[in-house]
Scaffold this motif. Sequence first.
Motif, mmCIF file in Angstrom:
data_model
loop_
_atom_site.group_PDB
_atom_site.id
_atom_site.type_symbol
_atom_site.label_atom_id
_atom_site.label_comp_id
_atom_site.label_asym_id
_atom_site.label_seq_id
_atom_site.Cartn_x
_atom_site.Cartn_y
_atom_site.Cartn_z
ATOM 1 N N THR A 85 0.806 -1.273 0.028
ATOM 2 C CA THR A 85 0.093 -0.062 -0.020
ATOM 3 C C THR A 85 0.992 1.169 -0.071
ATOM 4 O O THR A 85 2.000 1.011 0.446
ATOM 5 N N ARG A 86 0.325 2.276 -0.466
ATOM 6 C CA ARG A 86 1.118 3.668 -0.577
ATOM 7 C C ARG A 86 0.411 4.846 0.204
ATOM 8 O O ARG A 86 0.794 5.827 0.349
ATOM 9 N N VAL A 87 -0.498 4.181 1.143
ATOM 10 C CA VAL A 87 -1.434 5.207 1.882
ATOM 11 C C VAL A 87 -0.724 5.751 3.074
ATOM 12 O O VAL A 87 -1.055 6.800 3.603
ATOM 13 N N ALA A 88 0.720 5.399 3.375
ATOM 14 C CA ALA A 88 1.400 6.133 4.334
ATOM 15 C C ALA A 88 2.462 7.319 3.704
ATOM 16 O O ALA A 88 3.392 7.532 4.492
ATOM 17 N N SER A 89 2.195 7.762 2.374
ATOM 18 C CA SER A 89 3.121 8.492 1.860
ATOM 19 C C SER A 89 2.380 9.979 1.520
ATOM 20 O O SER A 89 1.257 9.843 1.402
ATOM 21 N N PRO A 90 3.096 10.894 1.406
ATOM 22 C CA PRO A 90 2.643 12.060 1.141
ATOM 23 C C PRO A 90 1.605 12.075 -0.292
ATOM 24 O O PRO A 90 0.802 13.071 -0.440
ATOM 25 N N THR A 91 2.023 11.187 -1.068
ATOM 26 C CA THR A 91 1.272 11.217 -2.340
ATOM 27 C C THR A 91 0.010 10.780 -2.248
ATOM 28 O O THR A 91 -0.983 11.068 -3.046
ATOM 29 N N ALA A 242 9.761 4.292 11.899
ATOM 30 C CA ALA A 242 9.115 3.484 12.855
ATOM 31 C C ALA A 242 7.270 3.531 12.411
ATOM 32 O O ALA A 242 6.785 2.676 12.617
ATOM 33 N N PHE A 243 6.790 4.639 11.829
ATOM 34 C CA PHE A 243 5.438 4.748 11.642
ATOM 35 C C PHE A 243 5.059 3.696 10.820
ATOM 36 O O PHE A 243 3.885 3.369 10.814
ATOM 37 N N ARG A 244 5.948 3.312 9.684
ATOM 38 C CA ARG A 244 5.663 2.489 8.529
ATOM 39 C C ARG A 244 6.383 0.937 9.159
ATOM 40 O O ARG A 244 5.895 -0.241 8.761
ATOM 41 N N LEU A 245 7.584 1.037 9.446
ATOM 42 C CA LEU A 245 8.193 -0.096 9.779
ATOM 43 C C LEU A 245 7.862 -0.945 10.767
ATOM 44 O O LEU A 245 7.910 -2.351 10.528
ATOM 45 N N TRP A 246 7.486 -0.306 11.754
ATOM 46 C CA TRP A 246 6.579 -1.356 12.876
ATOM 47 C C TRP A 246 5.496 -2.351 12.452
ATOM 48 O O TRP A 246 5.518 -3.378 12.654
ATOM 49 N N GLY A 551 4.077 3.649 16.446
ATOM 50 C CA GLY A 551 5.079 3.978 15.556
ATOM 51 C C GLY A 551 5.133 5.503 15.077
ATOM 52 O O GLY A 551 6.337 6.002 14.746
ATOM 53 N N ALA A 552 4.058 6.193 15.205
ATOM 54 C CA ALA A 552 4.011 7.513 14.599
ATOM 55 C C ALA A 552 4.678 8.328 15.770
ATOM 56 O O ALA A 552 4.990 9.373 15.467
ATOM 57 N N LEU A 553 4.368 7.899 17.136
ATOM 58 C CA LEU A 553 5.059 8.713 18.176
ATOM 59 C C LEU A 553 6.524 8.639 17.980
ATOM 60 O O LEU A 553 7.298 9.699 18.232
ATOM 61 N N VAL A 554 6.994 7.470 17.757
ATOM 62 C CA VAL A 554 8.684 7.136 17.774
ATOM 63 C C VAL A 554 9.196 7.965 16.532
ATOM 64 O O VAL A 554 10.194 8.776 16.636
ATOM 65 N N SER A 555 8.381 8.323 15.374
ATOM 66 C CA SER A 555 8.864 8.818 14.184
ATOM 67 C C SER A 555 8.587 10.403 14.571
ATOM 68 O O SER A 555 9.624 11.076 14.119
ATOM 69 N N ALA A 556 7.753 10.909 15.125
ATOM 70 C CA ALA A 556 7.666 12.141 15.665
ATOM 71 C C ALA A 556 9.101 12.689 16.535
ATOM 72 O O ALA A 556 9.492 13.584 16.303
#
Length: 769
Positions: A85-91, A242-246, A551-556
């Motif tokens: 999926t590409r849904v975690a990309s700015p695109t 981490a937001f996507r890797l986890w 993961g979003a928290l870790v990335s932030a």
Amino acid sequence: MTSPLRVAHRVATLAGPRLALFGVLALAACWLPLTRAGALNDFRDSHLLHSYEDAGARTVTRYGQLPLWNPWACGGQYALGSPQTRVASPTLLVSAALGARRAEPVVLWAFLVLGMEGFFRYARRRVGSAVGALAAAPLFGLIGFTALSWSIGWLNFAGFLLLPWLLLGTRRAARGRLSGVALVAGTFALLLGFGGTYPVPMGALFVALETGRTLYTLRAAGRRRALWALGATALFTLGACAFRLWPLVETMRSSPRVMAGTPGNSLETLARMMLELPARSGFSSPGNFFLVAVALALVPVAVALARRRALYPAAGAALCVWMASGYAARPSLFAGLRALPIFSTFRYPERFLLPAGLFITELAALALAALLVRAWRKRTPWAPRLAALACGVVVAGWGVQVHAFANLTRWAPMVEEPPPTPPEAERPFAQARGNRWAQGHFLALNRGSIACGEAWPVPMSARLRGDLPQEEYLEEPAAGTARRVEWTPNRVEVDVVASRPAVLLVNQNWHPGWKASVGEVVSRDGLLAVRLPEGEHRVVLRFLPRSGLGGALVSALAWVGLGFLAWRQRARKGGWGAKALAVSAVPLLVWGVLLVAWNEPVARAAPRNPDGSPMLVASLPPEARPLDVRFDVPVELVAAEVPSAPDAEGFVHMALYWRVTGAVPRTAGIFVHLPGPEGSKRKNADHAVLGGTFFFSDAPRDTLLRDAFAVSTRDWEAGEWKVLVGLWHAGGDGSRIDARGADGKPLHESRVEAGAFTVPPKTQSSGQP
């Protein structure tokens, strides 16, 4: 010659004219996709992958939610944990603004420009010439595979064009520049969010090589500082991703994707892939990695005129071609790579032609740079003319590259008339049986597709239904009533009146990220369910996955830490060292704390054969024939099922029952030989993976494994065909693994007769068995 060189240098060094040039070339290359924006790509993979992007865009625009859960695919799946999926990309913002179909060619155009600009910046530093880098950039940026990827729906493979940005960022980071750290971390995060199943691990491989290349050029003191900086870069990159890797690691551990086989390509095949101009149609045509031959022609010039600088890209190109040869090369570098974690999922070695194209294009830029330097200095009377000729040939190569790219975009089976999708219908969401190869049609009807075409084993419930009168219901109808109040992808609200303790069932797959306001969320054979007490309840189900939110928290935190280091550098309070490494480690420590403190069960896919039957069985069926064969590795062939004749469609459905009792080499695979009547050619049904799910090395131990497969006998000679089974080193030297029968004696040719079937004579009317 001096005046034209100055003009070219001026154009190359000014960002505005340079980007305008790249934009025009990209526009010419993807003119057809842009003019057909909004049309439906009817290729089967495009149906699946585009539906993911459409689901993400709908979740954002219609429901105002983040695309965490996708209820429209496979009975419901974790969107962030689905690798493609590409849904975690700015695109996704472009898809939300323009619509998913209209956005795809715009995103393609943007990636082409980014690829050319990235190569220019990378090559300019490596070859020492802005003009040489500018001339070569379109050759890499318009490489043919990007066009092919768009044509078959694999837009996420456009991420390969960002490889120069990764290498550029690595070089800058090694020299202590914070922009390099941000570039590496940001590019990897973008690629992960964009579904870069191949670009990310391959990018990491070439970042490691670029690290060695950069460290080699530094003095001892500079290397120590570079190691501190590169260590911090690695930690920051892990945190930023981490937001996507986890979620992806979670998916890969619970439902690993298995790739078997020994794919290989001859040098002739690879040459045709890169150098033969692709036709205007036909997926079987060569040229799908097209790189105009002028780039390859300049390689000897680079080697002759800039030997030292040409050494690394020449070696890099050679290694990539070796890798692209796959198992056809002896020894196989690709086979060694697949033995490593992550890389074991690689299927197509020819994709290494993309980084090979990067290095070949770098050599072309280096050759142009060397010629231009000689022309500038006028050391020989022929140098200006030769440099002008080379530049003219390369510019002409732009046109050929654009033409080849445009030809490859014509391969897409686009549907415009009649309207490609059903009209949008405002109706309550419900699951449908669906069609994995026509999934693009279902979202407009607000229907999910239970039929799943994913390449990884999605955890799916066998209790999913496509014909329910309502999607939320009580397991025992007599226990009360359930009524939907509100439905969104990440939130479902249901009113329940229960005359006794009851279980509310939701017609979607269970995932540990689902939380309920009342009762306890449980799995009912993989179906999402809530155990409720007696009484009236408004049950609110929310999808709050640990890996996505954590993961979003870790990335932030990673980006906050990078901002802190930028402030310290601006204030001249420190450079790269132990403190910077400590700051970069903070997000990863938080990640570790979250893993320990926030426990979640795992959603595992039930292992199934390609025909949908379960792989793990408790006992043998009565029709199975006991064999009791033991091999020189801890594997037993317990029994086999072989029908006496093909079915009405000419298929013979067989099953082998295996038991693994210890550690087995990864190379071990199954050979199935099918010798027939006298004079017929032997058939094979070899396979390295049990049921398309497990290698023997990864299979569950001390349990009965049912390996179901089928062969088609439509063109086979009439008569008896035997089924001979054994083990061999499929991914190794090809030798057979010794076997012993139930009596302990060695088996002839290390194989056992598992059964036999008879192919009947073909009828005169149909020619079918």
